[in-house]
Design an enzyme around this catalytic site. Structure first.
Site, PDB file in Angstrom:
ATOM      1  NE  ARG A   1      -2.894  -2.625   2.967  1.00  0.00           N
ATOM      2  CZ  ARG A   1      -3.252  -3.030   4.183  1.00  0.00           C
ATOM      3  NH1 ARG A   1      -3.234  -2.189   5.188  1.00  0.00           N
ATOM      4  NH2 ARG A   1      -3.601  -4.271   4.386  1.00  0.00           N
TER       5      ARG A   1
ATOM      6  CG  ASP B   1       2.992   6.188   2.414  1.00  0.00           C
ATOM      7  OD1 ASP B   1       2.087   5.469   2.877  1.00  0.00           O
ATOM      8  OD2 ASP B   1       4.108   6.337   2.960  1.00  0.00           O
TER       9      ASP B   1
ATOM     10  NE  ARG C   1       7.310   8.953   3.449  1.00  0.00           N
ATOM     11  CZ  ARG C   1       6.126   9.574   3.522  1.00  0.00           C
ATOM     12  NH1 ARG C   1       5.015   8.892   3.243  1.00  0.00           N
ATOM     13  NH2 ARG C   1       6.061  10.830   3.861  1.00  0.00           N
TER      14      ARG C   1
END
Lengths: 289, 289
Positions: free
Chosen positions: B59, B61, B225
């Protein structure tokens, strides 16, 4: 408040890079449509508090990119010239960047003083379209015959009537231009390829990246894109290299190649009298030909 | 017409590449917002005449890109599998590309069957922002201490509780993950640089392009991240390499680095049992550590 298009205040010259995908070209033609010029004028007003008319050297089409567009504008604003690039950067969208700013003499005009422009056209050879590279380059599914393209390019270099290689907009009085350079450069950038192009490289003859360089003292409407479209037809074997000489002679637009898509085209640099490259092209190249 | 999310018809697996800039992430969470999943579902319906629910492996971002996202869906449609990639390509927007399509067994599930994922984070070191490269990479104005970053990366590899290196979304029960690889790769691509990055290269220590590779059996929310944001702080000298070991021990999110922007992150590949790379990571790497 009227636009400051007169020669009042300081004359600033900017070198501007932009991703043209989101814009309806450089130049504002109808108010309301987003253009690079409109974004720059809005940024200059936000920074300086004064509206200024931006003059660009090249009116790039919608979707065409620039590494080295040159613009100038007059402003009464006292911000030091060294601060302008960063100040404009803080208000411009991410896809427009002011690379540098200089104060120039009041008689400098970005378009009229330009002696030559360098464009590049980017092509990648791949079986699979790249969703990343596709903004900046044209994909060729088929391997291109770069030797035939180079042969055609050599015939096009020089001073000619390029009537066959432009699209009729407002018809120019003089269709002669000097094409100082039209050449091909192939390269392999494995690291970048492996990121930007997700597909297999199988079936390719030659290197995956191809750049066509175009340098002229002026370009007719769509001339860079029609020259590239014609070279691509030669590369695919649909036109012979020699046919371009016939087009220079007969001016038949309908027998030249199609207008290549804008997304592969980049305005690389605008050359003025103070740039040594200018004299390489104007003196050396002209004498050799 | 109800979505075909049951195991009826054929099960197709797609490898998908996309530029995530224009999308609110891969997965549809609120109807109406453009997502990659919604675009794929719309394209599948246009091609097949049947609505199918698309299941993605990762999924990603908003703003994160993919070279090798993997999805699957069930369809009663009889179009030969060899034609699916081209058929979907004809209706998808330019920034989403189906790289390949395969028919798989009915029990294949893109997310549950994924054994590892490879992410890459792209950084370019430049004094001037690039309006082109900026979609795909993070710019560092300052030269990064890559030796210190590599030292920190080595401490993070392996099986750990990565609580300090994720953002609290829905809190996961188990915050342990195995980071098979976290490593740095620097390279120079002069030809590409000269196009994509209009500014000067002066003042740079090291090579202009830096890629951080992250491979794990699973990633917590924003984990890729936050790991990159932490390594960047180490590269800038704001955190010590050893501090990451303390974060693995104390789980203090507030003392780790910030969440790096999405635009530099790429989902490079999803690894399943049929991929030889999977066993390199699961067997070899796990045994060595």
């Amino acid at each position: 408040m009227a636009l400051n298009s007169r020669r009042t205040g300081r004359n600033l010259r900017l070198v501007v890079a932009y991703d043209g995908t989101a814009y309806h070209g450089f130049q504002t033609q109808r108010p309301g449509l987003p253009t690079v010029q409109a974004m720059l004028e809005r940024a200059v007003e936000a920074v300086s508090g004064h509206r200024s008319r931006i003059t660009g050297a090249g009116r790039t089409d919608a979707g065409v990119h620039a590494r080295g567009q040159v613009v100038n504008f007059f402003t009464p604003c006292a911000i030091p010239v060294a601060r302008w690039a960063a100040a404009l950067g803080s208000v411009l969208p991410r896809d427009i960047v002011v690379v540098r700013a200089d104060e120039v003499s009041a008689d400098f005009h970005a378009r009229f003083d330009a002696l030559a422009k360098i464009y590049r056209y980017f092509i990648y050879q791949s079986e699979v379209r790249s969703p990343f590279w596709d903004r900046y380059a044209l994909r060729s599914r088929v391997p291109l015959d770069t030797a035939a393209m180079a042969e055609a390019a050599a015939l096009l270099r020089g001073k000619h009537c390029f009537r066959a290689f432009h699209d009729a907009g407002s018809p120019p009085r003089d269709t002669r231009r000097t094409l100082f350079d039209l050449s091909l450069h192939q390269f392999d950038a494995e690291d970048v390829w492996s990121f930007m192009c997700p597909g297999p490289r199988a079936g390719l003859r030659g290197l995956p990246f191809l750049v066509i360089t175009l340098v002229a003292d002026g370009f007719l409407y769509h001339m860079a894109r029609v020259l590239v479209g014609t070279l691509l037809e030669v590369g695919r074997g649909a036109l012979s290299p020699q046919s371009v000489a016939e087009r220079l002679a007969d001016g038949r637009r309908d027998l030249a190649g199609p207008t290549a898509p804008p997304r592969g085209l980049w305005l690389d640099a605008v050359l003025y009298a103070d740039d040594p490259r200018t004299w390489f092209y104007l003196d050396t190249v002209r004498v050799v030909q």
